[in-house]
Design an enzyme around this catalytic site. Sequence first.
Site, PDB file in Angstrom:
ATOM      1  N   GLU A 123       0.445   9.114 -11.047  1.00  0.00           N
ATOM      2  CA  GLU A 123      -0.355   8.139 -11.797  1.00  0.00           C
ATOM      3  C   GLU A 123       0.006   8.148 -13.277  1.00  0.00           C
ATOM      4  O   GLU A 123       0.068   7.104 -13.927  1.00  0.00           O
ATOM      5  CB  GLU A 123      -1.858   8.432 -11.629  1.00  0.00           C
ATOM      6  N   ARG A 127       1.650   4.809 -14.992  1.00  0.00           N
ATOM      7  CA  ARG A 127       0.799   4.110 -15.976  1.00  0.00           C
ATOM      8  C   ARG A 127       1.194   4.452 -17.410  1.00  0.00           C
ATOM      9  O   ARG A 127       1.404   3.560 -18.232  1.00  0.00           O
ATOM     10  CB  ARG A 127      -0.673   4.470 -15.748  1.00  0.00           C
ATOM     11  N   ASP A 250       4.194   3.097   0.322  1.00  0.00           N
ATOM     12  CA  ASP A 250       4.577   1.800  -0.256  1.00  0.00           C
ATOM     13  C   ASP A 250       5.667   1.814  -1.336  1.00  0.00           C
ATOM     14  O   ASP A 250       6.785   1.330  -1.132  1.00  0.00           O
ATOM     15  CB  ASP A 250       3.321   1.055  -0.770  1.00  0.00           C
ATOM     16  N   GLU A 366      -1.096  -6.567  -5.906  1.00  0.00           N
ATOM     17  CA  GLU A 366       0.143  -6.718  -5.121  1.00  0.00           C
ATOM     18  C   GLU A 366       0.371  -8.135  -4.617  1.00  0.00           C
ATOM     19  O   GLU A 366       1.500  -8.636  -4.600  1.00  0.00           O
ATOM     20  CB  GLU A 366       0.155  -5.726  -3.954  1.00  0.00           C
ATOM     21  N   THR A 450       6.204   0.071 -10.838  1.00  0.00           N
ATOM     22  CA  THR A 450       5.174  -0.269  -9.858  1.00  0.00           C
ATOM     23  C   THR A 450       3.831  -0.574 -10.514  1.00  0.00           C
ATOM     24  O   THR A 450       2.903  -1.030  -9.860  1.00  0.00           O
ATOM     25  CB  THR A 450       5.033   0.844  -8.794  1.00  0.00           C
TER      26      THR A 450
HETATM   27  C1  DMJ Z   1      -1.153   0.568  -9.014  1.00  0.00           C
HETATM   28  O1  DMJ Z   1      -1.486   1.714  -9.720  1.00  0.00           O
HETATM   29  C2  DMJ Z   1       0.285   0.575  -8.595  1.00  0.00           C
HETATM   30  O2  DMJ Z   1       0.685  -0.724  -8.285  1.00  0.00           O
HETATM   31  C3  DMJ Z   1       0.552   1.488  -7.423  1.00  0.00           C
HETATM   32  O3  DMJ Z   1       1.877   1.402  -6.972  1.00  0.00           O
HETATM   33  C4  DMJ Z   1      -0.367   1.136  -6.287  1.00  0.00           C
HETATM   34  N1  DMJ Z   1      -1.739   1.100  -6.682  1.00  0.00           N
HETATM   35  C5  DMJ Z   1      -2.118   0.401  -7.878  1.00  0.00           C
HETATM   36  C6  DMJ Z   1      -2.478  -1.036  -7.677  1.00  0.00           C
HETATM   37  O4  DMJ Z   1      -3.039  -1.384  -6.501  1.00  0.00           O
END
Ligand code: DMJ
Length: 459
Positions: A123, A127, A250, A366, A450
Amino acid sequence: MRRLPPIAIALVLVPAVVALGPKKESGPAEAALDRKGLAARVREETLSAWRAYEADAWGHDELKPVSKTAKDWYGAGQSLLMTPVDSLDTLLLMGLNEQAERAKSVILEKLSFDRDIFVKNFEITIRLLGGLLSGYQMTGDERLLRLADDLGTRLLPVFGSPTGMPYVYVNLKTGKTKDPKSNPAEIGTLILEFGTLSKLTGKPVYFEKAKKALAAVYERHSKIGLVGEEIDVETGQWTNRASHIGGAIDSYYEYLVKCAVLFGDADCVNMSRESIKGVNERLAEEAPSGFWYGQADMETGVRTASEFGALHAFFPAVLALSGDLPRAKRLQDSCFKMWNLHGIEPEVLDYRTMKVVSPGYQLRPEIMESAYYLYRYTKDPRYLEMGRTFLEGLEKHCRAGSAFTTLKDVTTKEKGDLMPSYFLAETMKYLYLLFAPEQTLDFRSVVFNTEAHPLRRVR
Ligand code: DMJ
């Protein structure tokens, strides 16, 4: 700011990667849809949500918009400024310059990683490291790069397992690590950020550690080309053999493909091609309700569930980026069906019965992300229409004061009380970019991490 060459050029220079980029289709003429008005509306909603964060949660990680209080991930006094760091590039892209300046100032004045706390490596990487790097690339402010480098150094001990795969947690001050039970997503979703940090600092160690970790997951794929849901990073053994494209797996697939595109890395080109092939052969499913990706045992291939949800909806974007527009379009149609069942998508749906399995909505991005990719590649106005539906759903069901909140249940629309930092980093950014003029951000010149932080190729 240093101008860096577009990915399009990189693709020409790295022939192995060319196959990953789809050809642009000449789509139908754009519908009479007020794109300018929609982009302005997303910008207004973002501004108002940001102001709510400033008013009720300033200096904290995230806003709880219903109770008008704040959430700090690692306890009182330990804020890592998740929302300002995650939002900075969104504010810049939308031209919200005053707000971006305040976000940058609080980051530079208050953000310190010299903390005796165990943080979740995944995370924090997607982020904070991602946000600092894109913030640096967009502003040219070296102080953001120094913060990223400091953070990267503090995260490095996480890779100290016998396999090179990272532990789940690392202490930012002591470098101690904990929790060896991890998963492909948390292990494999680091290379864009660590790799970019290497290129920007000239320190190869970041890229090397992240690539070793990513390859360590890939090497443990089964004979039928699948990976499981949980792995012990000390023994290298799978501890859960459920294979799917949802949470915990994912973004492993996302980063294999994006590593190939951003770095032109030949190993990533091969690993991504083989991995996506396995997923298409073993997890894709034609059901009466549409085309989906379900769950199977990674060794036997025996189907174990027909579940698909908000997190899975990243996959049309990855399919599109890897050159497979036909599957991408069909899957996005299924995702849209999932959204329209209750006017907002559930966390998990059983696509054989079309019954909701997990009813929450976490303000996830997403499905908007995939609409954005598909629109950029096809120019088909249906994706703009989808975007408008998503925006209207958010406004109708998720509004909390002047901000937005999660839902506990999409069938009853009962509200939760959180605006996760990715809502401003991703959900609103992808919606804005979908409607905004293409020159707002040259889609082909960046690779989004992501968390939707656009990273530029560095030479
Ligand atoms: C985000 O923190 C990122 O996209 C992660 O890959 C998946 N979960 C959340 C959004 O749903």
